[in-house]
Every structure is written in C-alpha cells, then in structure tokens.
Design an enzyme around this catalytic site. Sequence first.
Site, PDB file in Angstrom:
ATOM      1  CG  PHE A 252      -0.235   0.272   2.654  1.00 49.40           C
ATOM      2  CD1 PHE A 252       0.008   1.669   2.774  1.00 49.40           C
ATOM      3  CD2 PHE A 252       0.346  -0.518   3.542  1.00 49.40           C
ATOM      4  CE1 PHE A 252       0.675   2.130   4.077  1.00 49.40           C
ATOM      5  CE2 PHE A 252       1.086  -0.133   4.510  1.00 49.40           C
ATOM      6  CZ  PHE A 252       1.088   1.028   4.740  1.00 49.40           C
ATOM      7  CE  LYS A 276      -2.594  -8.980  -4.265  1.00 54.69           C
ATOM      8  NZ  LYS A 276      -3.300  -7.670  -3.462  1.00 54.69           N
ATOM      9  N   GLY A 316      -3.550 -12.873  -4.753  1.00 55.12           N
ATOM     10  CA  GLY A 316      -1.923 -13.029  -4.383  1.00 55.12           C
ATOM     11  C   GLY A 316      -1.467 -14.416  -4.385  1.00 55.12           C
ATOM     12  CD  GLU A 354      13.121  -4.934  -3.786  1.00 56.26           C
ATOM     13  OE1 GLU A 354      13.402  -4.352  -2.601  1.00 56.26           O
ATOM     14  OE2 GLU A 354      13.989  -5.134  -4.814  1.00 56.26           O
TER      15      GLU A 354
HETATM   16  N1  LIG Z   1      11.564  -3.494   0.323  1.00 61.14           N
HETATM   17  C1  LIG Z   1      10.708  -2.886  -0.318  1.00 61.14           C
HETATM   18  O1  LIG Z   1      10.995  -2.481  -1.384  1.00 61.14           O
HETATM   19  C2  LIG Z   1       9.559  -2.582   0.310  1.00 61.14           C
HETATM   20  C3  LIG Z   1       8.649  -1.412  -0.418  1.00 61.14           C
HETATM   21  C4  LIG Z   1       7.575  -0.997   0.186  1.00 61.14           C
HETATM   22  C5  LIG Z   1       7.041  -1.866   1.229  1.00 61.14           C
HETATM   23  N2  LIG Z   1       7.692  -2.796   1.831  1.00 61.14           N
HETATM   24  C6  LIG Z   1       7.311  -3.507   2.887  1.00 61.14           C
HETATM   25  O2  LIG Z   1       5.926  -3.817   2.675  1.00 61.14           O
HETATM   26  C7  LIG Z   1       5.201  -3.692   4.121  1.00 61.14           C
HETATM   27  C8  LIG Z   1       3.935  -2.672   4.143  1.00 61.14           C
HETATM   28  O3  LIG Z   1       3.061  -2.920   3.107  1.00 61.14           O
HETATM   29  P1  LIG Z   1       1.735  -3.822   3.198  1.00 61.14           P
HETATM   30  O4  LIG Z   1       1.545  -3.571   4.698  1.00 61.14           O
HETATM   31  O5  LIG Z   1       0.909  -3.532   2.323  1.00 61.14           O
HETATM   32  O6  LIG Z   1       2.418  -5.582   3.158  1.00 61.14           O
HETATM   33  P2  LIG Z   1       1.655  -6.636   3.277  1.00 61.14           P
HETATM   34  O7  LIG Z   1       2.616  -7.873   3.240  1.00 61.14           O
HETATM   35  O8  LIG Z   1       0.508  -6.849   4.203  1.00 61.14           O
HETATM   36  O9  LIG Z   1       0.905  -6.674   1.668  1.00 61.14           O
HETATM   37  C9  LIG Z   1       1.628  -6.600   0.379  1.00 61.14           C
HETATM   38  C10 LIG Z   1       0.761  -7.138  -0.820  1.00 61.14           C
HETATM   39  O10 LIG Z   1       0.589  -8.562  -0.416  1.00 61.14           O
HETATM   40  C11 LIG Z   1      -0.775  -8.896  -0.790  1.00 61.14           C
HETATM   41  N3  LIG Z   1      -1.052 -10.019   0.131  1.00 61.14           N
HETATM   42  C12 LIG Z   1      -1.590 -10.228   1.489  1.00 61.14           C
HETATM   43  N4  LIG Z   1      -1.586 -11.684   1.567  1.00 61.14           N
HETATM   44  C13 LIG Z   1      -1.178 -12.278   0.539  1.00 61.14           C
HETATM   45  C14 LIG Z   1      -1.022 -13.733   0.331  1.00 61.14           C
HETATM   46  N5  LIG Z   1      -1.284 -14.601   1.199  1.00 61.14           N
HETATM   47  N6  LIG Z   1      -0.434 -14.152  -0.846  1.00 61.14           N
HETATM   48  C15 LIG Z   1      -0.008 -13.047  -1.666  1.00 61.14           C
HETATM   49  N7  LIG Z   1      -0.182 -11.965  -1.446  1.00 61.14           N
HETATM   50  C16 LIG Z   1      -0.666 -11.400  -0.448  1.00 61.14           C
HETATM   51  C17 LIG Z   1      -1.526  -7.684  -0.236  1.00 61.14           C
HETATM   52  O11 LIG Z   1      -2.785  -7.683  -1.015  1.00 61.14           O
HETATM   53  C18 LIG Z   1      -0.580  -6.726  -0.789  1.00 61.14           C
HETATM   54  O12 LIG Z   1      -0.779  -6.535  -2.036  1.00 61.14           O
HETATM   55  C19 LIG Z   1       6.259  -3.186   5.145  1.00 61.14           C
HETATM   56  O13 LIG Z   1       6.868  -4.339   5.904  1.00 61.14           O
HETATM   57  C20 LIG Z   1       7.274  -2.686   4.459  1.00 61.14           C
HETATM   58  O14 LIG Z   1       8.629  -2.657   4.567  1.00 61.14           O
HETATM   59  C21 LIG Z   1       9.011  -3.186   1.220  1.00 61.14           C
END
Ligand SMILES: NC(=O)c1ccc[n+]([C@@H]2O[C@H](COP(=O)([O-])OP(=O)(O)OC[C@H]3O[C@@H](n4cnc5c(N)ncnc54)[C@H](O)[C@@H]3O)[C@@H](O)[C@H]2O)c1
Length: 597
Positions: A252, A276, A316, A354
């Site tokens: 997000f 997605k 996902g 990432e």
């Molecule tokens: N390293 C990087 O480049 C980078 C960049 C941005 C954010 N982040 C990390 O992202 C996190 C914050 O973002 P968030 O809260 O959206 O993360 P999240 O892990 O909750 O969600 C990320 C994505 O995964 C999807 N998702 C959820 N459950 C899934 C599943 N079981 N299988 C496949 N996809 C699934 C979500 O719908 C969303 O699109 C933090 O930990 C941040 O550090 C990392």
Amino acid sequence: MIGLKRALKGSRPQGGGGCRVSHRRPAGGATTGGYQSARAAWGRARPPSRRRPPSCVRPLDMLGWSRAAASVLLLPRRVWWRPEAAMSSLLVGQPKYAWLRELGLQEDNPGVYNGSWGGGGQVVTTYCPANNEPIARVRQASLEDYEETVKKAKEAWKVWADIPAPKRGEIVRQIGDALRQKIKVLGSLVSLEMGKIYVEGVGEVQEYVDVCDYAVGLSRMIGGPILPSERSGHALIEQWNPVGLVGIITAFNFPVAVYGWNSAIAMICGNACLWKGAPTTSLTSVAVTKIIAKVLEDNKIPGAVCSLVCGGADIGTAMARDGRMDLLSFTGSTEVGKQVALMVQERFGRSLLELGGNNAIIVFEDADLNLVIPSTLFAAVGTAGQRCTTARRLFLHESIHDEVVEKLAKAYAQVRVGDPWDPDTLYGPLHTKEAVKMFLDAVQQAKQQGGSVVYGGKVINRPGNYVEPTIVTGLAHNAPIVHTETFAPILYVLKFKEEEEVFAWNNEVKQGLSSSIFTRDLGRIFRWLGPKGSDCGIVNVNIPTSGAEIGGAFGGEKHTGGGRESGSDSWKLYMRRSTCTINYSKDLPLAQGIKFQ
Ligand SMILES: NC(=O)c1ccc[n+]([C@@H]2O[C@H](COP(=O)([O-])OP(=O)(O)OC[C@H]3O[C@@H](n4cnc5c(N)ncnc54)[C@H](O)[C@@H]3O)[C@@H](O)[C@H]2O)c1
C-alpha cells in the site's frame, strides 16, 4: 528532500481522518456525513500557487473566487446536474473531487483489465486516510477473472516478445509521457488514498516517469557478452530472453512507484505484466492502468501486456502458486513475503522479494549535526514512518547522545501535522486504523522493555489515523521491540561507544534493507562500505536511509528478501540467460580437451 527548512518553521496540527477498506456489494453508499468537512478541508488545502490538481479550477481561482465555488462552477454540466452526483456520499461524486474524473474514475470502477475492463469479484470501497470519507468503489477480480486474465496476458506476450526491444522502449517512453501529463492529478490521488503528503505523492509518480526514461535507454543497451571460446571455430555468447509473464504484487505504501520500477523494466525486457496492488489503494491501481492502457491501445498493442487484477490475499496466493507466473515480484511485509516465497519455491518458480526493513542511522562524534537532524527527521518522520527505508533505529555516540536527542525533539515539535494534500503539511495520517493499534502496541512494548518516550507516543486528538511521531530512548540495542519493524513513526535512539560494536548492532537485526552513517572519517567510511561494514542492500554516508534514486539497484538482504529492482543490472532478474556455444567449424573438439573416441 521535502522542504525540511519549512518543517522547522512552525507547527499547525489540525483536521484528519481514517482509512480502511470495506468489502461490499456495489449497491448503496458508504458512510454518511463528512461532506462539509471534506469539502472545507480540500478548499483549505490548496493554495493555488503550490497545488492545483483539478486544472479546471485555475482561471476562476486567479480571479479571486473561492476554490470551492470555482470547482463547482467549472464542473462539466453532466456531473453538476446529476442528482446522484450532488447527493453522493462518495468523494468521487462530489464537486470538490471532480478532478478524480480526470483519471477516469467513477463511483463504481471495474478492477480487472486484460485488454478490456471487467471484474466479477468482491466490491471494495477505498477510504481517504485523512478524513475517513469513502472515495469510490472498485469491483475486484474473481478467480475466474484471474484465470481469463492470465490466459490473455500469455497471448499478449507472444505479440510483445516479437517487438524489438528499442520499439518496446518507445512504448514505455509514451507511458512515461502520459504519466507526466497526469502527474499532479495522479499524485493527488496517491495523497488522497494512501495518505502520504502531496509532494511525496507527486514524487512517486515522478519516480515512475524517471524509471520509464531509464528503461527507454536500457532498451538499446541490454545484452550479453561474447566470451572467448577455448575451442577453435566456436563462438561462446550469452543470450538474454524475457522470462514471459511477470506477476507484480505491491504494497500500500508505494502504490505507483513500485509497480513502475517493475513494469517499465520488465516491459523493455519483453515481458507481459500482471499487477495486483494493495486492496486499500485499488483506485490508484485502476488509475495507473487506465493511463497505460490508453498508450497500448493507441499503439494497437494488446492491452493485456499490462494486465490488472485488483484483489486481496486470494488473488495473491493464486499468483504465487501459478506456474504460469514466470517471475513473481512481491513487495510487502516479510511475514507475507515468506509465505509467497515458499509457494513459489514449491513450484521451482522465480521470485523477486522486496520485504520489510529495520533501518539504522549511526551518528559518530565527528558528524555534521546540521546534516544529521534534518536527515533523521526526514527518514524517521517522512511518510509518517511508512517507508520500507524509514529509519527505525538511531545509534548515537555517547558523547553527543543528549545533544542530538534534544535537538531532534525540538525538530519533531515543529513538524507540521495536517491534511496530506495541504502544501504546508509535512506529516499526515497512518494508512489504517490497524496501523494506529500497532503503533500504540509498540509504544507500550517499548515502555515495558525499559524505554522512555521522550517525544510523542500518543494518538493525536483529531478525527483520523494520526499518531504523534515518537522518539524512545533507553532501550537495549537488542530489545525485542527494537528488532521489530513496526510500520509507524517510532524512532528508537540507542547509545554506543565503539565503531566495531555499532557496526555489529546495525547488522544484528534480521532485515537488511537500508543503513546510513554520519561521519567525516574517510577510513571509517570505507570500513562501513567494506566486508565488515553494513550488510544491507543500501549503504549510505551522510544522507538519510530513505529517498533512494532510481539509477541504483534497490533492495535488501536477509529477511528483506534479497531482490533488486529499478536501476543498475536489476533488469537481469526479469530475463533468462542462455549460454550459447556455436560451432562454425567442421571439427568437433570437446571442452577440457576430452577425447571421446
Ligand atoms: N523492500 C521494499 O522495497 C518495500 C517497499 C515497500 C514496502 N515494503 C514492505 O511492505 C510492508 C508494508 O506493506 P503492506 O502492509 O501492504 O504489506 P503486506 O505484506 O500486508 O501486503 C503486500 C501485498 O501482499 C498482498 N497479500 C496479502 N496476503 C497475501 C498472500 N497470502 N499471498 C500473496 N499476496 C498477499 C497484499 O494484498 C498486498 O498487495 C512493510 O513491511 C514494508 O517494509 C517493502
């Protein structure tokens, strides 16, 4: 860096909202009320010289009309006279937010694109984190939609892969130009839906534009070497081919840029993309895809080259398990990323991860504090602590600890809290109510583990997901909460004595994304960059942990996942390498001089 000097001028806390995503059928409105406050907030929020996403507002604005009145009067008639538009409880239906129509957004939006728009899954409403108002609805992908879209994307790939790379680059160039034209309005949507401040929303779109430019150049440069063969009459070459279909799951907090990094590079490499985004930023996914789709369709290229399937964990998971996903690029938390990585590994697929960070800034006794204070402020407080590269640990040499903490607390007190689209605001809301709970829980744990809150620690008393940017001192370097990535603006300040111990502390967390030192000691700088220095993917000197440029490879080690995106040679992850040996002689010499006769 965003106006840090301005940050230190004065504080004006006010206004606010919350954010969540609700699943519902499309009929019926969302929440009631709040129209006036949202309207007032927007009117207050946009000094014309600084910010004007709805371009139609400008002329009357300049004549001294109120922005609210101007935006109403200049709406296209069909919007103004539609009773449901005037009555709508969705922001998109309200005159003040008419600029959302410039992005092709409606009350109800299809969330699947594969050459045409559709979608038969759940309907989600996305909410503005700053005023708790529903923006619009998106119908997500069902598993049937997903299946159909993968098939169309695979077919589209056959066309796309045959187009020469520089010509693919030309399409990406046009996408970059189309984004340039919408940069303010798209940046405003990011601000409205994700909650980050306007300049950061625009900055995200700029990042996508920049990576398009980069990819255009790359489209004439990618290729492999011709290597010297040990056999006479033989040529040894590396051939790089696209992997095929690249699945892109994004978080997000960067609802535009992360897709941009992936798709621009993946496209010039000759791949089709299937995206997605996060459900809470579905409108941004739809708006970005509409911009891309027009470019593809204008060029008579199958739209499914850049497919979209809005959805949650169900979609996902389907992507992670799907052997047709030739590469799965996942950006998100370490927790979910691990599940995804295991699902992809189970099928011997490729993933590009990432994941979370737990980034540190180390300040030595010889550091220039004029750089340290604004850098730490930006890295810890920027985007309300919701960047993967946010500084969460600040190691201060014991000789300067108290001085830096005092200066930092003063700087925190001057951060202007407000509506994210107000150009004076430096600090907006957290994205969801859940994030507020996680913030409070982390502050509580920090106290229990021996920490003292020297600044912040509380929810801000205004309607929304606003929390105080927070500084905690006195914890041990290895306290469990210090080793946890809480996606909120909490900075743990820790004291150190020696270089060796603090380099070890930098590296002792599981994540390995970003790290910075502040020093003027040249020897120390090179030790920091060297084998016993930082073990992170991003290793900085005298700059913050966040705010990376697109020209370098972006990503981190260990539980951050090991992936690399954007610049340098990251393109290689989107391609498969063939080592090709061609015999153009009449003999058959074997390698290593083996005789097999
Ligand atoms: N390293 C990087 O480049 C980078 C960049 C941005 C954010 N982040 C990390 O992202 C996190 C914050 O973002 P968030 O809260 O959206 O993360 P999240 O892990 O909750 O969600 C990320 C994505 O995964 C999807 N998702 C959820 N459950 C899934 C599943 N079981 N299988 C496949 N996809 C699934 C979500 O719908 C969303 O699109 C933090 O930990 C941040 O550090 C990392």
